[in-house]
Design an enzyme around this catalytic site. Sequence first.
Site, PDB file in Angstrom:
ATOM      1  N   PRO A   2     -28.020 -65.952 -17.174  1.00 21.68           N
ATOM      2  CA  PRO A   2     -26.991 -66.733 -16.994  1.00 21.68           C
ATOM      3  C   PRO A   2     -26.301 -66.107 -18.305  1.00 21.68           C
ATOM      4  CG  PRO A   2     -28.777 -68.043 -18.361  1.00 21.68           C
ATOM      5  CD  PRO A   2     -28.933 -66.513 -18.191  1.00 21.68           C
ATOM      6  N   GLU A   3     -24.385 -65.905 -18.632  1.00 17.00           N
ATOM      7  CA  GLU A   3     -23.897 -65.665 -19.779  1.00 17.00           C
ATOM      8  C   GLU A   3     -22.870 -67.115 -19.881  1.00 17.00           C
ATOM      9  OE1 GLU A   3     -22.223 -61.823 -18.993  1.00 17.00           O
ATOM     10  OE2 GLU A   3     -23.250 -61.265 -17.888  1.00 17.00           O
ATOM     11  N   HIS A 109     -43.448 -72.824 -11.456  1.00 13.78           N
ATOM     12  CA  HIS A 109     -41.891 -72.566 -12.177  1.00 13.78           C
ATOM     13  C   HIS A 109     -41.626 -73.478 -13.091  1.00 13.78           C
ATOM     14  CE1 HIS A 109     -43.609 -68.326 -11.941  1.00 13.78           C
ATOM     15  NE2 HIS A 109     -42.961 -67.684 -10.658  1.00 13.78           N
ATOM     16  N   ARG A 128     -39.666 -66.371 -14.920  1.00 11.13           N
ATOM     17  CA  ARG A 128     -40.229 -65.061 -16.561  1.00 11.13           C
ATOM     18  C   ARG A 128     -40.139 -66.110 -18.178  1.00 11.13           C
ATOM     19  NH1 ARG A 128     -35.862 -60.467 -15.858  1.00 11.13           N
ATOM     20  NH2 ARG A 128     -37.311 -59.556 -17.268  1.00 11.13           N
TER      21      ARG A 128
END
Length: 297
Positions: A2-3, A109, A128
């Site tokens: 995400p930006e 996750h 991640r």
Amino acid sequence: MPELPEVETVMRGLESVLTGQRISEVRLARNNLRFPFPPDFAKRIEGRLVLRLKRRAKYILAFLEGGEVLILHLGMSGRFTIIDAKGRLTGLGEFYDESVTAGAGSGPHDHVVFTREDGLRIVYTDPRRFGLMDLVGETGLEAHKLLAAIGVEPLGNEFDANYLAEAFRSKKAPLKAALLDQTLIAGLGNIYVCEALHRAGLSPRRRAQSLVKKNSYDPRLEELVRHIRAVLLEAIAAGGSTLRDFVHPKGEKGSFQQVFAVYDREGEKCPKRRCGGTIRRIVQSGRSTFYCPRCQK
DNA sequence: CGGGACTCCTGCCAGC
DNA sequence: TGCTGGCAGGAGTCCC
């Protein structure tokens, strides 16, 4: 993942289910993400009302009753999924996708589950684990290690050509790297820097300081500011970009990737009218840059 | 000091 | 089909 536009989209999604609501339970499936969770993380949140949310750079801040602030960062692969007490994604009527919610909260996750008083769950998933969560007293928020050095918001009033000129005055780094520097501008990432530079017709390779003169600056800095703002606002309006698997907390997908001019478009024709160039991919400080060598100088 | 390389971690996909 | 290497939206830390 995400930006700024994606984080803004996620923040708004969370805002709609958390503001004015009480969190009754916080369940952790492990004791760290990128960093260890702070001491008594769950206990300090449980029973608290969420007063308001805001975005700062790529961080989401949740202000809790009692004076603590929950700091969230999604890293590259973090996402939130909102599931109502009946196990369905909220806000989508009959069009929810059961495959998304099946087992949500117990996947390999799914690291954190926040449960609201009425049973609605907010699940944080992050393969991640580059994301992070922290808690800090509201009075110490600005001094928080991760937030203290963050630069101006590109959609705020402080961000203008003059600001950029001063920030770039002594910057020998490539323009691309300077724009990614979170201590200068808060929230820009790889996609939107590439897109804004293409719109502004500026090469990602030129030194940032090349746009600044002794007593003035290149007028294209004003263009750059305008395009950065525009591309961010358009992306927010589109719900962000969906690459791989980015989805809103409510399960919808962003659509801004459909109008990328250069990002991930290596080998395609430059979409600028009468340019005729071909999009190239180069690597700058270890990350892909996409640009048109023909119209970006 | 500024700038760049390296690092964390997992998943995915192209190419062999 | 199955493996391998490269790459991914971030950013702190280390080293030159």
